[in-house]
Design a protein around this motif. Structure first.
Motif, PDB file in Angstrom:
ATOM      1  N   TYR A  14       0.824  -1.220   0.000  1.00 41.99           N
ATOM      2  CA  TYR A  14       0.000   0.000   0.000  1.00 41.99           C
ATOM      3  C   TYR A  14       0.854   1.264   0.000  1.00 41.99           C
ATOM      4  O   TYR A  14       0.454   2.282  -0.572  1.00 41.99           O
ATOM      5  CB  TYR A  14      -1.018  -0.034   1.151  1.00 41.99           C
ATOM      6  CG  TYR A  14      -2.211  -0.886   0.772  1.00 41.99           C
ATOM      7  CD1 TYR A  14      -3.223  -0.385  -0.041  1.00 41.99           C
ATOM      8  CD2 TYR A  14      -2.296  -2.211   1.170  1.00 41.99           C
ATOM      9  CE1 TYR A  14      -4.307  -1.162  -0.422  1.00 41.99           C
ATOM     10  CE2 TYR A  14      -3.378  -3.005   0.796  1.00 41.99           C
ATOM     11  CZ  TYR A  14      -4.381  -2.472   0.002  1.00 41.99           C
ATOM     12  OH  TYR A  14      -5.444  -3.249  -0.394  1.00 41.99           O
ATOM     13  N   LEU A  80      -2.158   1.059   8.551  1.00 42.01           N
ATOM     14  CA  LEU A  80      -0.824   0.477   8.616  1.00 42.01           C
ATOM     15  C   LEU A  80       0.186   1.249   7.765  1.00 42.01           C
ATOM     16  O   LEU A  80       1.374   1.337   8.110  1.00 42.01           O
ATOM     17  CB  LEU A  80      -0.982  -0.957   8.052  1.00 42.01           C
ATOM     18  CG  LEU A  80       0.201  -1.843   7.793  1.00 42.01           C
ATOM     19  CD1 LEU A  80       0.870  -2.186   9.103  1.00 42.01           C
ATOM     20  CD2 LEU A  80      -0.269  -3.121   7.098  1.00 42.01           C
ATOM     21  N   MET A  84      -0.242   6.049   3.025  1.00 40.18           N
ATOM     22  CA  MET A  84      -1.695   6.291   2.989  1.00 40.18           C
ATOM     23  C   MET A  84      -2.062   7.378   3.998  1.00 40.18           C
ATOM     24  O   MET A  84      -2.869   8.274   3.707  1.00 40.18           O
ATOM     25  CB  MET A  84      -2.460   4.999   3.306  1.00 40.18           C
ATOM     26  CG  MET A  84      -2.527   4.019   2.160  1.00 40.18           C
ATOM     27  SD  MET A  84      -3.561   4.658   0.806  1.00 40.18           S
ATOM     28  CE  MET A  84      -3.802   3.140  -0.132  1.00 40.18           C
ATOM     29  N   GLY A 100      -1.455   2.990  12.512  1.00 40.03           N
ATOM     30  CA  GLY A 100      -1.805   1.968  13.509  1.00 40.03           C
ATOM     31  C   GLY A 100      -2.142   0.682  12.787  1.00 40.03           C
ATOM     32  O   GLY A 100      -2.495   0.711  11.613  1.00 40.03           O
ATOM     33  N   MET A 102      -3.977  -3.355  12.873  1.00 41.86           N
ATOM     34  CA  MET A 102      -4.709  -4.495  13.440  1.00 41.86           C
ATOM     35  C   MET A 102      -3.740  -5.678  13.494  1.00 41.86           C
ATOM     36  O   MET A 102      -2.838  -5.751  12.659  1.00 41.86           O
ATOM     37  CB  MET A 102      -5.869  -4.889  12.524  1.00 41.86           C
ATOM     38  CG  MET A 102      -6.938  -3.857  12.370  1.00 41.86           C
ATOM     39  SD  MET A 102      -8.198  -4.447  11.212  1.00 41.86           S
ATOM     40  CE  MET A 102      -7.398  -4.278   9.635  1.00 41.86           C
ATOM     41  N   TRP A 118     -13.402  -1.139   6.492  1.00 41.60           N
ATOM     42  CA  TRP A 118     -13.938  -1.147   5.116  1.00 41.60           C
ATOM     43  C   TRP A 118     -12.879  -1.736   4.198  1.00 41.60           C
ATOM     44  O   TRP A 118     -11.916  -1.070   3.845  1.00 41.60           O
ATOM     45  CB  TRP A 118     -14.279   0.303   4.750  1.00 41.60           C
ATOM     46  CG  TRP A 118     -15.142   0.499   3.541  1.00 41.60           C
ATOM     47  CD1 TRP A 118     -14.724   0.910   2.302  1.00 41.60           C
ATOM     48  CD2 TRP A 118     -16.564   0.341   3.457  1.00 41.60           C
ATOM     49  NE1 TRP A 118     -15.789   1.004   1.458  1.00 41.60           N
ATOM     50  CE2 TRP A 118     -16.934   0.667   2.134  1.00 41.60           C
ATOM     51  CE3 TRP A 118     -17.553  -0.047   4.366  1.00 41.60           C
ATOM     52  CZ2 TRP A 118     -18.260   0.610   1.707  1.00 41.60           C
ATOM     53  CZ3 TRP A 118     -18.862  -0.092   3.934  1.00 41.60           C
ATOM     54  CH2 TRP A 118     -19.207   0.230   2.617  1.00 41.60           C
ATOM     55  N   HIS A 123      -6.971  -8.257   4.610  1.00 41.51           N
ATOM     56  CA  HIS A 123      -5.519  -8.469   4.561  1.00 41.51           C
ATOM     57  C   HIS A 123      -4.978  -9.167   5.812  1.00 41.51           C
ATOM     58  O   HIS A 123      -3.771  -9.362   5.916  1.00 41.51           O
ATOM     59  CB  HIS A 123      -4.796  -7.134   4.345  1.00 41.51           C
ATOM     60  CG  HIS A 123      -5.076  -6.532   3.006  1.00 41.51           C
ATOM     61  ND1 HIS A 123      -4.742  -7.172   1.819  1.00 41.51           N
ATOM     62  CD2 HIS A 123      -5.681  -5.377   2.649  1.00 41.51           C
ATOM     63  CE1 HIS A 123      -5.118  -6.412   0.794  1.00 41.51           C
ATOM     64  NE2 HIS A 123      -5.698  -5.323   1.270  1.00 41.51           N
TER      65      HIS A 123
END
Ligand SMILES: C[S@@+](CC[C@H](N)C(=O)[O-])C[C@H]1O[C@@H](n2cnc3c(N)ncnc32)[C@H](O)[C@@H]1O
Length: 223
Positions: A14, A80, A84, A100, A102, A118, A123
Protein backbone atom coordinates in the motif's frame (compact mmCIF):
# COMPACT_ATOMS: atom_id res chain seq x y z
CA UNK A 1 9.88 -8.28 18.43
CA UNK A 2 10.00 -9.08 14.70
CA UNK A 3 6.99 -7.87 12.77
CA UNK A 4 4.87 -10.60 11.18
CA UNK A 5 5.59 -10.89 7.45
CA UNK A 6 1.96 -10.26 6.42
CA UNK A 7 2.13 -6.76 7.99
CA UNK A 8 5.45 -5.93 6.34
CA UNK A 9 4.23 -7.10 2.92
CA UNK A 10 0.85 -5.36 3.20
CA UNK A 11 2.43 -2.07 4.31
CA UNK A 12 5.01 -2.18 1.52
CA UNK A 13 2.29 -2.85 -1.06
CA UNK A 14 0.00 0.00 0.00
CA UNK A 15 2.94 2.37 0.55
CA UNK A 16 4.04 1.77 -3.04
CA UNK A 17 0.72 2.57 -4.75
CA UNK A 18 -1.03 4.89 -2.26
CA UNK A 19 -1.42 7.73 -4.79
CA UNK A 20 -2.68 5.47 -7.60
CA UNK A 21 -5.16 3.73 -5.28
CA UNK A 22 -6.48 7.08 -4.04
CA UNK A 23 -7.07 8.24 -7.61
CA UNK A 24 -8.74 4.99 -8.67
CA UNK A 25 -11.00 4.92 -5.60
CA UNK A 26 -11.88 8.62 -5.53
CA UNK A 27 -15.42 8.38 -6.98
CA UNK A 28 -16.12 4.71 -6.26
CA UNK A 29 -18.44 5.08 -3.25
CA UNK A 30 -20.93 7.17 -5.18
CA UNK A 31 -21.18 4.54 -7.94
CA UNK A 32 -22.45 1.86 -5.55
CA UNK A 33 -25.73 2.72 -3.80
CA UNK A 34 -25.72 -0.34 -1.49
CA UNK A 35 -22.40 0.83 -0.03
CA UNK A 36 -23.84 4.29 0.55
CA UNK A 37 -26.91 2.73 2.19
CA UNK A 38 -24.86 0.66 4.65
CA UNK A 39 -22.63 3.62 5.49
CA UNK A 40 -25.70 5.84 5.98
CA UNK A 41 -27.28 3.32 8.35
CA UNK A 42 -24.00 2.96 10.29
CA UNK A 43 -23.66 6.76 10.48
CA UNK A 44 -27.24 7.12 11.73
CA UNK A 45 -26.68 4.49 14.43
CA UNK A 46 -23.42 5.95 15.76
CA UNK A 47 -24.76 9.50 15.62
CA UNK A 48 -27.92 8.68 17.50
CA UNK A 49 -26.04 6.60 20.11
CA UNK A 50 -23.74 9.63 20.65
CA UNK A 51 -21.33 7.33 22.44
CA UNK A 52 -17.96 8.45 21.10
CA UNK A 53 -15.91 8.73 17.93
CA UNK A 54 -15.65 6.24 15.09
CA UNK A 55 -12.29 4.74 14.12
CA UNK A 56 -11.99 3.96 10.39
CA UNK A 57 -9.45 1.14 10.68
CA UNK A 58 -7.55 0.54 7.46
CA UNK A 59 -8.71 3.95 6.25
CA UNK A 60 -6.33 4.10 3.27
CA UNK A 61 -6.59 7.51 1.58
CA UNK A 62 -9.36 8.58 3.97
CA UNK A 63 -12.19 8.80 1.45
CA UNK A 64 -14.62 6.77 3.61
CA UNK A 65 -13.65 8.68 6.78
CA UNK A 66 -14.40 11.88 4.86
CA UNK A 67 -17.75 10.49 3.69
CA UNK A 68 -18.73 9.64 7.28
CA UNK A 69 -17.61 13.11 8.41
CA UNK A 70 -19.88 14.59 5.71
CA UNK A 71 -22.75 12.65 7.36
CA UNK A 72 -22.01 14.34 10.70
CA UNK A 73 -19.96 11.54 12.25
CA UNK A 74 -17.01 12.29 14.54
CA UNK A 75 -14.42 10.05 12.82
CA UNK A 76 -10.68 9.50 12.66
CA UNK A 77 -8.65 7.14 10.48
CA UNK A 78 -5.99 4.56 11.26
CA UNK A 79 -3.86 2.70 8.76
CA UNK A 80 -0.82 0.48 8.62
CA UNK A 81 0.61 2.39 5.65
CA UNK A 82 2.36 5.66 6.51
CA UNK A 83 2.08 6.72 2.84
CA UNK A 84 -1.70 6.29 2.99
CA UNK A 85 -1.81 8.28 6.23
CA UNK A 86 0.33 11.09 4.77
CA UNK A 87 -1.94 11.23 1.73
CA UNK A 88 -5.12 11.21 3.85
CA UNK A 89 -3.75 14.08 5.98
CA UNK A 90 -2.93 16.15 2.88
CA UNK A 91 -6.30 15.46 1.27
CA UNK A 92 -8.47 15.98 4.36
CA UNK A 93 -6.55 18.41 6.61
CA UNK A 94 -9.59 18.85 8.87
CA UNK A 95 -9.63 15.18 9.88
CA UNK A 96 -7.30 13.16 12.14
CA UNK A 97 -5.36 10.22 10.69
CA UNK A 98 -2.85 8.06 12.60
CA UNK A 99 -0.60 5.13 11.76
CA UNK A 100 -1.80 1.97 13.51
CA UNK A 101 -2.20 -1.73 12.80
CA UNK A 102 -4.71 -4.49 13.44
CA UNK A 103 -5.07 -6.72 15.24
CA UNK A 104 -3.47 -4.99 18.27
CA UNK A 105 -4.99 -1.52 18.49
CA UNK A 106 -3.33 1.23 20.48
CA UNK A 107 -6.70 2.49 21.72
CA UNK A 108 -8.22 2.50 25.21
CA UNK A 109 -10.96 0.11 26.29
CA UNK A 110 -14.50 1.37 25.60
CA UNK A 111 -13.23 4.54 23.95
CA UNK A 112 -15.14 4.39 20.64
CA UNK A 113 -18.76 4.67 19.57
CA UNK A 114 -18.04 2.92 16.29
CA UNK A 115 -15.50 0.91 14.33
CA UNK A 116 -15.45 0.80 10.53
CA UNK A 117 -13.24 -1.77 8.81
CA UNK A 118 -13.94 -1.15 5.12
CA UNK A 119 -12.09 -3.73 3.01
CA UNK A 120 -9.24 -3.91 5.53
CA UNK A 121 -9.71 -7.16 7.50
CA UNK A 122 -9.27 -8.84 4.08
CA UNK A 123 -5.52 -8.47 4.56
CA UNK A 124 -5.41 -10.26 7.92
CA UNK A 125 -4.61 -13.97 7.86
CA UNK A 126 -8.04 -15.48 8.62
CA UNK A 127 -6.76 -17.16 11.79
CA UNK A 128 -6.25 -13.62 13.20
CA UNK A 129 -9.88 -12.56 12.68
CA UNK A 130 -10.91 -13.68 16.22
CA UNK A 131 -8.13 -11.51 17.71
CA UNK A 132 -9.13 -8.54 15.54
CA UNK A 133 -12.82 -8.85 16.44
CA UNK A 134 -11.96 -9.18 20.15
CA UNK A 135 -10.00 -5.91 19.82
CA UNK A 136 -12.93 -4.19 18.06
CA UNK A 137 -15.18 -5.33 20.94
CA UNK A 138 -12.67 -4.14 23.56
CA UNK A 139 -12.37 -0.61 22.17
CA UNK A 140 -16.13 -0.14 21.59
CA UNK A 141 -18.45 1.15 24.27
CA UNK A 142 -21.44 -1.06 25.12
CA UNK A 143 -24.01 -0.05 22.52
CA UNK A 144 -21.26 0.80 20.00
CA UNK A 145 -21.48 -0.23 16.34
CA UNK A 146 -19.22 -2.05 13.89
CA UNK A 147 -19.40 -2.10 10.08
CA UNK A 148 -17.30 -4.49 8.02
CA UNK A 149 -16.91 -4.71 4.23
CA UNK A 150 -15.18 -7.55 2.39
CA UNK A 151 -15.19 -9.66 -0.77
CA UNK A 152 -17.10 -12.95 -0.56
CA UNK A 153 -15.35 -16.21 -1.37
CA UNK A 154 -13.29 -19.12 -0.18
CA UNK A 155 -9.98 -18.78 -1.98
CA UNK A 156 -7.42 -16.09 -1.18
CA UNK A 157 -6.10 -13.98 -4.05
CA UNK A 158 -2.37 -13.34 -4.19
CA UNK A 159 -1.43 -10.22 -6.13
CA UNK A 160 2.15 -9.66 -7.27
CA UNK A 161 1.57 -6.53 -9.38
CA UNK A 162 -0.69 -3.57 -8.70
CA UNK A 163 -0.84 -0.19 -10.47
CA UNK A 164 2.51 -1.02 -12.11
CA UNK A 165 4.26 -1.80 -8.80
CA UNK A 166 5.69 -5.12 -7.69
CA UNK A 167 3.85 -6.15 -4.52
CA UNK A 168 3.11 -9.27 -2.46
CA UNK A 169 -0.47 -8.75 -1.28
CA UNK A 170 -2.91 -11.37 -0.06
CA UNK A 171 -6.64 -10.67 -0.27
CA UNK A 172 -8.59 -13.11 1.91
CA UNK A 173 -12.10 -13.58 0.62
CA UNK A 174 -14.51 -14.50 3.40
CA UNK A 175 -17.88 -16.14 3.94
CA UNK A 176 -20.44 -13.82 5.61
CA UNK A 177 -21.86 -16.71 7.68
CA UNK A 178 -18.39 -17.52 9.04
CA UNK A 179 -17.64 -13.86 9.78
CA UNK A 180 -20.99 -13.53 11.59
CA UNK A 181 -20.19 -16.57 13.74
CA UNK A 182 -16.80 -15.12 14.64
CA UNK A 183 -18.37 -11.76 15.52
CA UNK A 184 -20.88 -13.48 17.80
CA UNK A 185 -18.05 -15.46 19.41
CA UNK A 186 -16.36 -12.10 20.12
CA UNK A 187 -19.50 -10.83 21.89
CA UNK A 188 -21.15 -8.90 19.05
CA UNK A 189 -24.77 -9.03 17.99
CA UNK A 190 -25.08 -9.19 14.18
CA UNK A 191 -27.76 -6.67 13.21
CA UNK A 192 -27.66 -6.82 9.39
CA UNK A 193 -25.88 -8.61 6.57
CA UNK A 194 -25.93 -7.45 2.97
CA UNK A 195 -24.44 -9.44 0.11
CA UNK A 196 -24.56 -7.81 -3.32
CA UNK A 197 -23.41 -8.96 -6.72
CA UNK A 198 -20.27 -7.50 -8.28
CA UNK A 199 -20.75 -4.03 -9.69
CA UNK A 200 -20.94 -4.14 -13.49
CA UNK A 201 -17.43 -3.15 -14.58
CA UNK A 202 -18.94 -1.90 -17.84
CA UNK A 203 -20.65 0.89 -15.94
CA UNK A 204 -17.79 1.62 -13.56
CA UNK A 205 -15.76 4.75 -14.16
CA UNK A 206 -13.15 3.72 -11.57
CA UNK A 207 -10.50 1.03 -11.83
CA UNK A 208 -11.57 -0.90 -8.72
CA UNK A 209 -12.96 -3.80 -10.72
CA UNK A 210 -15.07 -6.30 -8.77
CA UNK A 211 -15.00 -9.97 -9.68
CA UNK A 212 -17.05 -11.41 -6.82
CA UNK A 213 -19.97 -10.68 -4.51
CA UNK A 214 -19.33 -8.10 -1.82
CA UNK A 215 -20.51 -8.34 1.80
CA UNK A 216 -21.30 -5.75 4.46
CA UNK A 217 -21.99 -6.70 8.09
CA UNK A 218 -23.39 -4.32 10.67
CA UNK A 219 -22.97 -5.51 14.25
CA UNK A 220 -23.24 -4.00 17.70
CA UNK A 221 -21.75 -4.45 21.13
CA UNK A 222 -24.68 -5.24 23.44
CA UNK A 223 -25.42 -2.41 25.91
C1 LIG B 1 -8.34 -2.09 0.11
S1 LIG B 1 -7.62 -0.80 1.08
C2 LIG B 1 -9.08 -0.01 1.69
C3 LIG B 1 -8.80 1.39 2.15
C4 LIG B 1 -10.04 2.19 2.57
N1 LIG B 1 -10.79 1.53 3.61
C5 LIG B 1 -10.90 2.49 1.36
O1 LIG B 1 -11.92 1.81 1.19
O2 LIG B 1 -10.50 3.33 0.57
C6 LIG B 1 -7.03 -1.66 2.52
C7 LIG B 1 -6.35 -0.74 3.54
O3 LIG B 1 -6.17 -1.47 4.76
C8 LIG B 1 -4.90 -1.18 5.27
N2 LIG B 1 -4.50 -2.32 6.11
C9 LIG B 1 -4.25 -3.59 5.71
N3 LIG B 1 -3.93 -4.36 6.77
C10 LIG B 1 -3.97 -3.55 7.86
C11 LIG B 1 -3.73 -3.76 9.25
N4 LIG B 1 -3.36 -4.96 9.72
N5 LIG B 1 -3.90 -2.73 10.09
C12 LIG B 1 -4.27 -1.50 9.62
N6 LIG B 1 -4.48 -1.24 8.33
C13 LIG B 1 -4.35 -2.26 7.45
C14 LIG B 1 -4.02 -1.01 4.04
O4 LIG B 1 -2.83 -0.30 4.32
C15 LIG B 1 -4.97 -0.28 3.11
O5 LIG B 1 -4.86 1.12 3.24
Amino acid sequence: MTEPSYLTATRAGYDSFAAEYAEAAADELGEKPFQLAMLAEFAERVRSAGAGPVADIGCGPGRVSAHLASLGVDVFGLDLSSEMIALARRTYPGLRFDVGAMPDLDLADASLGGVLAWYSVIHLPPELLPAAFAEFRRVLVPGGHLLLAFQVGDEPLHVSEAFGHEVALDFHRLRPERVSDLLEDAGFRVDARLVRGPHDPGTSETRLTERMPQAYILASAPA
